[in-house]
Design a protein around this motif. Structure first.
Motif, PDB file in Angstrom:
ATOM      1  N   TRP A 241      29.945  49.347  52.640  1.00 14.78           N
ATOM      2  CA  TRP A 241      29.665  48.014  52.268  1.00 14.78           C
ATOM      3  C   TRP A 241      31.180  47.337  52.316  1.00 14.78           C
ATOM      4  O   TRP A 241      32.131  48.034  52.024  1.00 14.78           O
ATOM      5  CB  TRP A 241      28.940  47.822  51.116  1.00 14.78           C
ATOM      6  CG  TRP A 241      29.020  46.613  50.366  1.00 14.78           C
ATOM      7  CD1 TRP A 241      27.822  45.564  50.391  1.00 14.78           C
ATOM      8  CD2 TRP A 241      29.980  45.768  49.372  1.00 14.78           C
ATOM      9  NE1 TRP A 241      28.269  44.403  49.723  1.00 14.78           N
ATOM     10  CE2 TRP A 241      29.385  44.661  48.907  1.00 14.78           C
ATOM     11  CE3 TRP A 241      31.184  46.107  49.071  1.00 14.78           C
ATOM     12  CZ2 TRP A 241      29.840  43.737  48.269  1.00 14.78           C
ATOM     13  CZ3 TRP A 241      31.829  45.481  47.970  1.00 14.78           C
ATOM     14  CH2 TRP A 241      30.962  44.093  47.699  1.00 14.78           C
ATOM     15  N   SER A 242      31.160  46.117  53.122  1.00 10.43           N
ATOM     16  CA  SER A 242      32.366  45.472  52.914  1.00 10.43           C
ATOM     17  C   SER A 242      32.560  44.015  52.583  1.00 10.43           C
ATOM     18  O   SER A 242      31.336  43.581  52.819  1.00 10.43           O
ATOM     19  CB  SER A 242      33.223  45.721  54.364  1.00 10.43           C
ATOM     20  OG  SER A 242      34.616  45.185  54.425  1.00 10.43           O
ATOM     21  N   CYS A 243      33.450  43.557  51.738  1.00 11.83           N
ATOM     22  CA  CYS A 243      33.309  42.346  51.271  1.00 11.83           C
ATOM     23  C   CYS A 243      34.832  41.601  51.354  1.00 11.83           C
ATOM     24  O   CYS A 243      35.620  42.159  51.136  1.00 11.83           O
ATOM     25  CB  CYS A 243      32.975  42.225  49.899  1.00 11.83           C
ATOM     26  SG  CYS A 243      32.759  40.606  49.170  1.00 11.83           S
ATOM     27  N   SER A 244      34.927  40.381  51.796  1.00 11.29           N
ATOM     28  CA  SER A 244      36.082  39.631  51.798  1.00 11.29           C
ATOM     29  C   SER A 244      36.374  38.888  50.321  1.00 11.29           C
ATOM     30  O   SER A 244      35.544  38.961  49.537  1.00 11.29           O
ATOM     31  CB  SER A 244      36.053  38.505  52.806  1.00 11.29           C
ATOM     32  OG  SER A 244      34.996  37.742  52.640  1.00 11.29           O
ATOM     33  N   PRO A 245      37.786  38.418  50.138  1.00 11.22           N
ATOM     34  CA  PRO A 245      38.061  38.150  48.840  1.00 11.22           C
ATOM     35  C   PRO A 245      37.127  37.136  48.364  1.00 11.22           C
ATOM     36  O   PRO A 245      36.431  36.118  48.758  1.00 11.22           O
ATOM     37  CB  PRO A 245      39.217  37.603  49.240  1.00 11.22           C
ATOM     38  CG  PRO A 245      39.941  38.398  50.225  1.00 11.22           C
ATOM     39  CD  PRO A 245      38.884  38.381  50.878  1.00 11.22           C
ATOM     40  N   GLY A 246      36.836  37.144  46.811  1.00  7.33           N
ATOM     41  CA  GLY A 246      36.321  36.124  46.204  1.00  7.33           C
ATOM     42  C   GLY A 246      35.565  36.850  45.060  1.00  7.33           C
ATOM     43  O   GLY A 246      35.740  38.084  44.640  1.00  7.33           O
ATOM     44  N   SER A 247      34.659  35.982  44.166  1.00  5.18           N
ATOM     45  CA  SER A 247      34.083  36.460  42.997  1.00  5.18           C
ATOM     46  C   SER A 247      32.599  36.251  42.827  1.00  5.18           C
ATOM     47  O   SER A 247      32.093  35.462  43.576  1.00  5.18           O
ATOM     48  CB  SER A 247      34.823  35.892  41.651  1.00  5.18           C
ATOM     49  OG  SER A 247      36.189  36.277  41.677  1.00  5.18           O
ATOM     50  N   PHE A 248      32.002  37.174  42.217  1.00  2.00           N
ATOM     51  CA  PHE A 248      30.536  37.218  42.158  1.00  2.00           C
ATOM     52  C   PHE A 248      29.959  37.952  40.947  1.00  2.00           C
ATOM     53  O   PHE A 248      30.519  39.108  40.674  1.00  2.00           O
ATOM     54  CB  PHE A 248      29.892  37.526  43.495  1.00  2.00           C
ATOM     55  CG  PHE A 248      29.991  38.965  43.995  1.00  2.00           C
ATOM     56  CD1 PHE A 248      29.546  40.079  43.641  1.00  2.00           C
ATOM     57  CD2 PHE A 248      31.145  38.915  44.940  1.00  2.00           C
ATOM     58  CE1 PHE A 248      29.906  41.241  44.234  1.00  2.00           C
ATOM     59  CE2 PHE A 248      31.508  40.046  45.470  1.00  2.00           C
ATOM     60  CZ  PHE A 248      30.927  41.280  45.284  1.00  2.00           C
ATOM     61  N   PRO A 249      28.766  37.749  40.285  1.00  2.00           N
ATOM     62  CA  PRO A 249      28.274  38.452  39.132  1.00  2.00           C
ATOM     63  C   PRO A 249      27.751  39.835  39.911  1.00  2.00           C
ATOM     64  O   PRO A 249      26.967  40.046  40.740  1.00  2.00           O
ATOM     65  CB  PRO A 249      27.491  37.573  38.500  1.00  2.00           C
ATOM     66  CG  PRO A 249      26.739  36.838  39.669  1.00  2.00           C
ATOM     67  CD  PRO A 249      28.208  36.643  40.669  1.00  2.00           C
ATOM     68  N   TYR A 250      27.651  40.878  38.853  1.00  6.67           N
ATOM     69  CA  TYR A 250      26.904  41.995  39.198  1.00  6.67           C
ATOM     70  C   TYR A 250      25.732  42.151  38.124  1.00  6.67           C
ATOM     71  O   TYR A 250      26.307  42.231  36.825  1.00  6.67           O
ATOM     72  CB  TYR A 250      27.992  43.313  39.268  1.00  6.67           C
ATOM     73  CG  TYR A 250      27.258  44.587  39.727  1.00  6.67           C
ATOM     74  CD1 TYR A 250      27.413  45.169  40.775  1.00  6.67           C
ATOM     75  CD2 TYR A 250      26.498  45.228  38.751  1.00  6.67           C
ATOM     76  CE1 TYR A 250      27.123  46.336  41.084  1.00  6.67           C
ATOM     77  CE2 TYR A 250      25.889  46.514  39.040  1.00  6.67           C
ATOM     78  CZ  TYR A 250      26.148  47.065  40.228  1.00  6.67           C
ATOM     79  OH  TYR A 250      25.581  48.233  40.407  1.00  6.67           O
ATOM     80  N   LEU A 251      24.583  42.078  38.504  1.00  2.00           N
ATOM     81  CA  LEU A 251      23.395  41.786  37.396  1.00  2.00           C
ATOM     82  C   LEU A 251      22.873  43.265  37.051  1.00  2.00           C
ATOM     83  O   LEU A 251      23.131  44.333  38.113  1.00  2.00           O
ATOM     84  CB  LEU A 251      22.371  41.046  38.117  1.00  2.00           C
ATOM     85  CG  LEU A 251      22.744  39.522  38.336  1.00  2.00           C
ATOM     86  CD1 LEU A 251      21.505  38.816  38.859  1.00  2.00           C
ATOM     87  CD2 LEU A 251      23.293  39.054  37.085  1.00  2.00           C
TER      88      LEU A 251
END
Length: 303
Positions: A241-251
């Protein structure tokens, strides 16, 4: 910057497992040594990202729903506990050492080192193991004699029920995740070791930019994610899994998640506001029920 994670999503259930009585198998490996020599001499140089940081180890209280984290320094060879020589070795004088990170109900994680040598492993595995190779080279031979070579940067999956043979060609050091799960119907006969080489795990920046999708739950920036499944049988799923910069919740989830960080920089913030800095070379276990926030500062890829 492209980063690599090896993502291991594991269901948090454990049932009793009775190993089937192994049949009388004979793994013929008369040409093992020459094949191993050919393999080692044909290896090309693999360029892997080397952690350049000196982070500190952090692990939260066992009785709270917090992540479990260890940096690369936690698993250096001088910090592993020797286990002694392998009693059933028939090639060389292999001896090993290990250090655990965490053991939950159905999963455990840690690191293992072993000196060169070989031994039969004919008792079917009672668990599924996934490991990432830090250094060294080896060969896992299935019951029918099929050889599976692996080296630095490779990901190896030994499904529940696998049996065969281990040969450590050059001293091996790895990080491992073990999943204790119920029996599942397996169509492979024999059950085979699964090797995914490093180059097959990496997402390019171009691939993430053009094929990744923006997370709809983003709270900062426009983080794009892309994923690839390597193994999905029964309650065990393995992928990158790869993800670029940013923020998000982990439920909260009803599964445990384990991963190894090959590159990138991010923070995992617990519900109580405490945060863990994570970067390449880190091992992370997120227990079921955990919730918090991902803050990615530099593109991350995890296994």
């Amino acid at each position: 910057m492209t980063s690599l994670f090896v993502l291991v999503a594991l269901t948090h259930v454990a049932f009793g497992f009775v190993s089937p009585t192994p049949k009388a198998h004979s793994v013929v490996l008369s040409s093992t040594i020459s094949s191993h020599s050919d393999y080692l001499s044909s290896l090309s140089t693999v360029s892997l990202p080397i952690p350049s940081f000196q982070p500190t180890f952090s692990r939260q209280e066992e009785d709270s729903v917090h992540i479990h984290h260890a940096n690369l320094d936690y698993f250096t060879l001088d910090k592993l506990t020797p286990k002694g020589p392998r009693a059933n070795a028939d090639v060389g004088e292999p001896h090993d050492a290990t250090r655990p990170l965490v053991k939950l109900d159905a999963i455990s994680a840690g690191s293992w080192w072993c000196a060169a040598g070989g031994w039969p492993s004919l008792t079917p595995r009672a668990t599924t193991e996934i490991f990432y190779v830090f250094s060294g080279h080896g060969c896992l031979t299935d019951l029918d004699g099929n050889r599976n070579y692996f080296g630095p940067g490779d990901t190896v999956i030994l499904p529940k029920g696998w049996s065969g043979r281990w040969d450590v060609l050059k001293d091996i050091h790895k990080v491992w995740f073990v999943h204790d799960h119920p029996d599942i119907e397996v169509t492979m006969n024999p059950i085979r070791a699964i090797i995914t080489h490093y180059n097959a795990l990496v997402f390019s920046a171009h691939c993430l930019e053009n094929q990744g999708s923006v997370r709809p739950d983003a709270t900062r920036g426009l983080p794009k994610t892309i994923a690839r499944t390597l193994y999905d049988i029964g309650p065990t799923e393995v992928g990158t899994w790869s993800c670029s910069p940013g923020s998000f919740p982990y439920l909260p989830r009803d599964t445990d998640e384990c991963f190894y960080v090959l590159d990138g920089l991010f923070f995992l913030t617990n519900a109580d506001g405490t945060a863990q800095r994570c970067t390449n070379g880190d091992t992370v276990v997120i227990p079921k029920g955990w919730y918090g926030t991902w803050d990615i500062l530099e593109t991350v890829t995890k296994l």
